[in-house]
Motif scaffolding. Structure first.
Motif, PDB file in Angstrom:
ATOM      1  N   MET A   7      41.518  35.484  48.631  1.00  0.00           N
ATOM      2  CA  MET A   7      40.600  36.026  47.641  1.00  0.00           C
ATOM      3  C   MET A   7      39.567  36.899  48.349  1.00  0.00           C
ATOM      4  O   MET A   7      39.022  36.529  49.374  1.00  0.00           O
ATOM      5  CB  MET A   7      39.873  34.901  46.912  1.00  0.00           C
ATOM      6  CG  MET A   7      38.804  35.462  46.052  1.00  0.00           C
ATOM      7  SD  MET A   7      37.561  34.463  45.226  1.00  0.00           S
ATOM      8  CE  MET A   7      37.585  32.883  45.789  1.00  0.00           C
ATOM      9  N   LYS A   8      39.314  38.058  47.755  1.00  0.00           N
ATOM     10  CA  LYS A   8      38.270  38.958  48.250  1.00  0.00           C
ATOM     11  C   LYS A   8      37.101  38.928  47.270  1.00  0.00           C
ATOM     12  O   LYS A   8      37.300  38.759  46.074  1.00  0.00           O
ATOM     13  CB  LYS A   8      38.796  40.385  48.350  1.00  0.00           C
ATOM     14  CG  LYS A   8      39.835  40.609  49.404  1.00  0.00           C
ATOM     15  CD  LYS A   8      40.224  42.065  49.512  1.00  0.00           C
ATOM     16  CE  LYS A   8      40.951  42.639  48.335  1.00  0.00           C
ATOM     17  NZ  LYS A   8      42.212  42.052  47.961  1.00  0.00           N
ATOM     18  N   ILE A   9      35.916  39.096  47.817  1.00  0.00           N
ATOM     19  CA  ILE A   9      34.729  39.264  46.988  1.00  0.00           C
ATOM     20  C   ILE A   9      34.153  40.619  47.351  1.00  0.00           C
ATOM     21  O   ILE A   9      33.676  40.828  48.464  1.00  0.00           O
ATOM     22  CB  ILE A   9      33.704  38.147  47.230  1.00  0.00           C
ATOM     23  CG1 ILE A   9      34.345  36.788  46.966  1.00  0.00           C
ATOM     24  CG2 ILE A   9      32.473  38.359  46.350  1.00  0.00           C
ATOM     25  CD1 ILE A   9      33.498  35.626  47.408  1.00  0.00           C
ATOM     26  N   ILE A  10      34.257  41.539  46.414  1.00  0.00           N
ATOM     27  CA  ILE A  10      33.844  42.924  46.630  1.00  0.00           C
ATOM     28  C   ILE A  10      32.583  43.156  45.831  1.00  0.00           C
ATOM     29  O   ILE A  10      32.543  42.872  44.633  1.00  0.00           O
ATOM     30  CB  ILE A  10      34.949  43.896  46.166  1.00  0.00           C
ATOM     31  CG1 ILE A  10      36.279  43.554  46.853  1.00  0.00           C
ATOM     32  CG2 ILE A  10      34.541  45.340  46.406  1.00  0.00           C
ATOM     33  CD1 ILE A  10      37.490  44.117  46.158  1.00  0.00           C
ATOM     34  N   GLY A  11      31.553  43.656  46.483  1.00  0.00           N
ATOM     35  CA  GLY A  11      30.290  43.870  45.803  1.00  0.00           C
ATOM     36  C   GLY A  11      29.857  45.314  45.801  1.00  0.00           C
ATOM     37  O   GLY A  11      30.127  46.068  46.744  1.00  0.00           O
ATOM     38  N   PHE A  12      29.189  45.686  44.745  1.00  0.00           N
ATOM     39  CA  PHE A  12      28.541  46.994  44.652  1.00  0.00           C
ATOM     40  C   PHE A  12      27.059  46.720  44.497  1.00  0.00           C
ATOM     41  O   PHE A  12      26.607  46.243  43.463  1.00  0.00           O
ATOM     42  CB  PHE A  12      29.117  47.803  43.478  1.00  0.00           C
ATOM     43  CG  PHE A  12      30.531  48.220  43.734  1.00  0.00           C
ATOM     44  CD1 PHE A  12      30.815  49.372  44.445  1.00  0.00           C
ATOM     45  CD2 PHE A  12      31.583  47.418  43.318  1.00  0.00           C
ATOM     46  CE1 PHE A  12      32.120  49.734  44.717  1.00  0.00           C
ATOM     47  CE2 PHE A  12      32.890  47.770  43.589  1.00  0.00           C
ATOM     48  CZ  PHE A  12      33.168  48.929  44.286  1.00  0.00           C
ATOM     49  N   VAL A  13      26.317  46.982  45.575  1.00  0.00           N
ATOM     50  CA  VAL A  13      24.913  46.621  45.630  1.00  0.00           C
ATOM     51  C   VAL A  13      24.047  47.861  45.518  1.00  0.00           C
ATOM     52  O   VAL A  13      24.438  48.951  45.937  1.00  0.00           O
ATOM     53  CB  VAL A  13      24.570  45.820  46.913  1.00  0.00           C
ATOM     54  CG1 VAL A  13      25.366  44.526  46.967  1.00  0.00           C
ATOM     55  CG2 VAL A  13      24.798  46.628  48.165  1.00  0.00           C
ATOM     56  N   GLY A  26      42.612  37.071  40.995  1.00  0.00           N
ATOM     57  CA  GLY A  26      41.730  36.080  41.597  1.00  0.00           C
ATOM     58  C   GLY A  26      40.603  36.679  42.422  1.00  0.00           C
ATOM     59  O   GLY A  26      39.633  35.992  42.734  1.00  0.00           O
ATOM     60  N   ASP A  27      40.707  37.955  42.805  1.00  0.00           N
ATOM     61  CA  ASP A  27      39.597  38.608  43.506  1.00  0.00           C
ATOM     62  C   ASP A  27      38.404  38.692  42.557  1.00  0.00           C
ATOM     63  O   ASP A  27      38.565  38.717  41.336  1.00  0.00           O
ATOM     64  CB  ASP A  27      39.977  40.024  43.949  1.00  0.00           C
ATOM     65  CG  ASP A  27      40.955  40.065  45.111  1.00  0.00           C
ATOM     66  OD1 ASP A  27      41.216  39.005  45.726  1.00  0.00           O
ATOM     67  OD2 ASP A  27      41.458  41.167  45.406  1.00  0.00           O
ATOM     68  N   LEU A  28      37.218  38.743  43.131  1.00  0.00           N
ATOM     69  CA  LEU A  28      35.993  38.900  42.346  1.00  0.00           C
ATOM     70  C   LEU A  28      35.310  40.201  42.734  1.00  0.00           C
ATOM     71  O   LEU A  28      35.273  40.562  43.907  1.00  0.00           O
ATOM     72  CB  LEU A  28      35.039  37.730  42.597  1.00  0.00           C
ATOM     73  CG  LEU A  28      35.572  36.334  42.305  1.00  0.00           C
ATOM     74  CD1 LEU A  28      34.508  35.282  42.625  1.00  0.00           C
ATOM     75  CD2 LEU A  28      36.013  36.212  40.864  1.00  0.00           C
TER      76      LEU A  28
END
Length: 185
Positions: free
Chosen positions: A1-7, A150-152
């Motif tokens: 699972m990856k957790i990719i963020g745009f901050v 399942g990635d977030l």
């Protein structure tokens, strides 16, 4: 699972470091997740922890190079979230030109509320304050990596992180129902 963020990326005072976009894409490990009603423990040695509200998308299918007009097919649920950042470490990393990982990807730095089916959630009303729309975020993430079920993907709001204090409680609602509760310890 990856957790990719745009901050949300605040513009640097140094003109040579300014970028065109108001966001940065970051990655977090799965140890960053804080689920349920568990408390957030302030990291040892951290002097300034900031909290930024975000919208979290749960990816429901495999894709790469997804056009934003098709991106709504690639997530099936949303949840409110809080992204915690070590602001002092972030400033230090930015000034030294180092990666932000230590400041943003520490254990339990992303609190996730309860999931809502994407069709029942009022995503449109929250989009105006996000750094990117959900569709733009999926398109951007899938330009450089394959997204999988399942990635977030989390998308911060355009706001300066607010400092959190011990014993403070963060609550977030969706459609009038409490979806996130997090006590700071």
């Amino acid at each position: 699972m990856k957790i990719i963020g745009f901050v949300y990326s605040q513009k640097s005072k140094d003109e040579s470091r300014k970028t065109e976009s108001e966001w940065e894409m970051v990655l977090k490990g799965d140890s960053c997740l804080l689920n349920g009603r568990k408390p957030f423990f302030l990291p040892e040695g951290a002097t300034e922890i900031g909290a930024t509200e975000c919208l979290i998308l749960r990816v429901s299918r495999l894709g790469k190079g997804i056009a934003s007009r098709f991106a709504d097919r690639y997530y099936d649920a949303t949840a409110p979230g809080v992204d915690f950042t070590d602001l002092a470490a972030l400033r230090e990393a930015q000034e030294a030109g180092r990666p932000w990982t230590q400041a943003i990807a520490f254990d339990y730095s992303l609190a996730i509320g309860e999931w809502d089916d994407v069709r029942s959630d009022d995503v449109q009303s929250t989009q105006e304050s996000l750094v990117l729309s959900p569709e733009e975020a999926i398109a951007e993430a899938s330009k450089t990596m394959t997204i999988r079920q399942g990635d977030l993907i989390y998308i911060q709001r355009k706001q300066t992180p607010r400092l959190v204090q011990k014993e403070e409680v963060i609550r977030m609602e969706t459609n009038g129902e409490e979806k996130l509760y997090c006590k700071i310890k």
